[in-house]
Design an enzyme around this catalytic site. Structure first.
Site, mmCIF file in Angstrom:
data_model
loop_
_atom_site.group_PDB
_atom_site.id
_atom_site.type_symbol
_atom_site.label_atom_id
_atom_site.label_comp_id
_atom_site.label_asym_id
_atom_site.label_seq_id
_atom_site.Cartn_x
_atom_site.Cartn_y
_atom_site.Cartn_z
ATOM 1 N N LYS A 242 -32.164 0.410 9.914
ATOM 2 C CA LYS A 242 -32.741 -0.291 8.758
ATOM 3 C C LYS A 242 -34.248 -0.464 8.948
ATOM 4 O O LYS A 242 -34.762 -0.233 10.051
ATOM 5 C CB LYS A 242 -32.061 -1.647 8.607
ATOM 6 N N TYR B 38 -66.934 -9.344 13.253
ATOM 7 C CA TYR B 38 -66.997 -10.484 12.337
ATOM 8 C C TYR B 38 -67.116 -11.800 13.096
ATOM 9 O O TYR B 38 -66.449 -11.996 14.121
ATOM 10 C CB TYR B 38 -65.729 -10.537 11.476
HETATM 11 C C1 LIG Z 1 -30.190 -5.490 12.654
HETATM 12 C C2 LIG Z 1 -28.784 -5.558 12.983
HETATM 13 C C3 LIG Z 1 -28.301 -4.979 14.159
HETATM 14 C C4 LIG Z 1 -29.196 -4.443 15.236
HETATM 15 O O1 LIG Z 1 -29.699 -5.534 15.986
HETATM 16 P P1 LIG Z 1 -30.685 -5.358 17.225
HETATM 17 O O2 LIG Z 1 -30.878 -6.741 17.716
HETATM 18 O O3 LIG Z 1 -31.943 -4.786 16.687
HETATM 19 O O4 LIG Z 1 -30.039 -4.477 18.194
HETATM 20 C C5 LIG Z 1 -26.938 -4.949 14.338
HETATM 21 N N1 LIG Z 1 -26.088 -5.498 13.430
HETATM 22 C C6 LIG Z 1 -26.536 -6.088 12.308
HETATM 23 C C7 LIG Z 1 -25.567 -6.673 11.372
HETATM 24 C C8 LIG Z 1 -27.881 -6.163 12.053
HETATM 25 O O5 LIG Z 1 -28.320 -6.770 10.956
#
Ligand SMILES: *Cc1c(COP(=O)(O)O)cnc(C)c1O
Length: 348
Positions: free
Chosen positions: A41, A251
């Site tokens: 994601k 800056y």
């Molecule tokens: C984002 C997510 C993961 C992955 O988690 P990490 O801590 O990045 O390994 C796994 N399961 C769900 C439901 C998530 O939302």
């Protein structure tokens, strides 16, 4: 009139593809009898899902997790839709119909979503149960609802709130997951993401869902040995200058040169995700030489002291020291934020 192609960009996110593959293999091994999937994601946590997905697919990853329906399109050239789970699930009939027509796997997070999915014609799906994070997923009081028996459940999932700590909630969630998983008939079960893998075999079930650790994040110190840095922000030197003792840089004139200094202007700034938080702790590297930051970070630029690299010149490339555990300690940003904030321009 057609324009000529854009010239090569002056900043770039180098991905160590071999390290990415090795991280997944080690996480798969650490997952014991479970197989490791991949959370890709948020554009594979900022690394670029289009680059990451085919590599992980070649490694043998079978289970991919995204949050939004719109994230699927860049993956479908590489991954079969039935292997892509969409964590937010269907919000409405339009999304349910989209999932059906593409063949994606919705994660059903509520009884409403279960009905939506059945009304759309259903098909393989996952089911998320909330065992204590109080975010997405069915309540434990709902897991015996008869509507769930009509679903073709591939994975029944839950998500740990505190897996990166030694926290009493881990065991509480594990016990609740056992009860919930027993109530819902499914082809497989899944509880652990990156940190959960290090909690041991009790937490592994059939499929683990690492994200952060694939991309070089180390959520628990036990994993430090196994995980390699994958993402390396790199940028070009766009100017070299000689600064007099007593002159200020950048800056608000927050840095004053204590001696005559040779400085380099680097084409990377906060618009690229290189936030001003870095100014105190950050450095770039050029051929193993350390180039500390000077003054404030600008929108598209940063200035470094290149006294240690007298041979550096305009057009050379430097690499930002971006080891995630160290970078998180230095900036106070989480390893997740550090990765996902990396700007779109780095992917050009
Ligand atoms: C984002 C997510 C993961 C992955 O988690 P990490 O801590 O990045 O390994 C796994 N399961 C769900 C439901 C998530 O939302």
């Amino acid at each position: 009139m057609s324009l000529p192609a854009n010239p090569a960009p002056s900043l770039h996110l180098h991905i160590d593809e071999e390290a990415l593959g090795r991280n997944w293999k080690r996480l798969d091994t650490l997952s014991g009898t479970a197989r490791a999937g991949a959370a890709i994601k948020a554009n594979a946590y900022g690394l670029g899902a289009e680059r990451v997905a085919p590599i992980l697919h070649r490694c043998g990853v079978e289970d991919f997790f995204i949050a939004h329906w719109s994230e699927a399109s860049t993956l479908l050239d590489h991954i079969a839709p039935r292997n892509i789970s969409v964590l937010h699930g269907p919000r409405n009939t339009e999304e349910a119909a989209f999932a059906r027509s593409v063949g994606l796997r919705p994660v059903i997070n509520s009884l409403e979503q279960a009905h939506l999915w059945l009304n759309a014609g259903a098909g393989p799906c996952d089911v998320m149960v909330d065992t204590g994070i109080n975010r997405l997923g069915l309540d434990l009081s709902e897991v015996n609802d008869p509507v769930l028996r009509k679903l073709d459940v591939q994975l029944v999932l839950s998500h740990l709130a505190c897996a990166d700590e030694d926290h009493p909630l881990n065991l509480i969630q594990l016990e609740k997951a056992h009860n919930a998983f027993a109530a819902i008939s499914s082809a497989g079960k899944s509880l652990a993401s990156s940190a959960g893998i290090a909690l041991g075999p009790d937490y592994h079930f059939d499929v683990t869902r690492p994200g952060l650790a694939l991309y070089g994040g180390v959520p628990r110190s036990e994993m430090a040995e196994a995980i390699e840095q994958v993402a390396f922000p790199q940028a070009a030197v766009i100017a070299i200058r000689q600064v007099d003792a007593g002159a200020s840089i950048g800056y608000n004139a927050t840095f004053t040169a204590p001696r005559p200094m040779r400085t380099a202007v680097i084409s990377l700034g906060y618009a690229d995700g290189f936030l001003r938080l870095w100014a105190k702790a950050g450095c770039f590297q050029f051929e193993n030489k350390i180039l500390p930051l000077l003054g404030k970070i600008s929108m598209d630029m940063a200035v470094v002291d290149c006294s240690a690299a007298p041979d550096i010149s305009e057009g050379d490339w430097v690499t930002l020291a971006y080891g995630l555990p160290e970078a998180s300690a230095a900036t106070g940003l989480s390893q997740y934020e550090l990765l996902t904030i990396l700007g779109q321009r780095l992917h050009d």
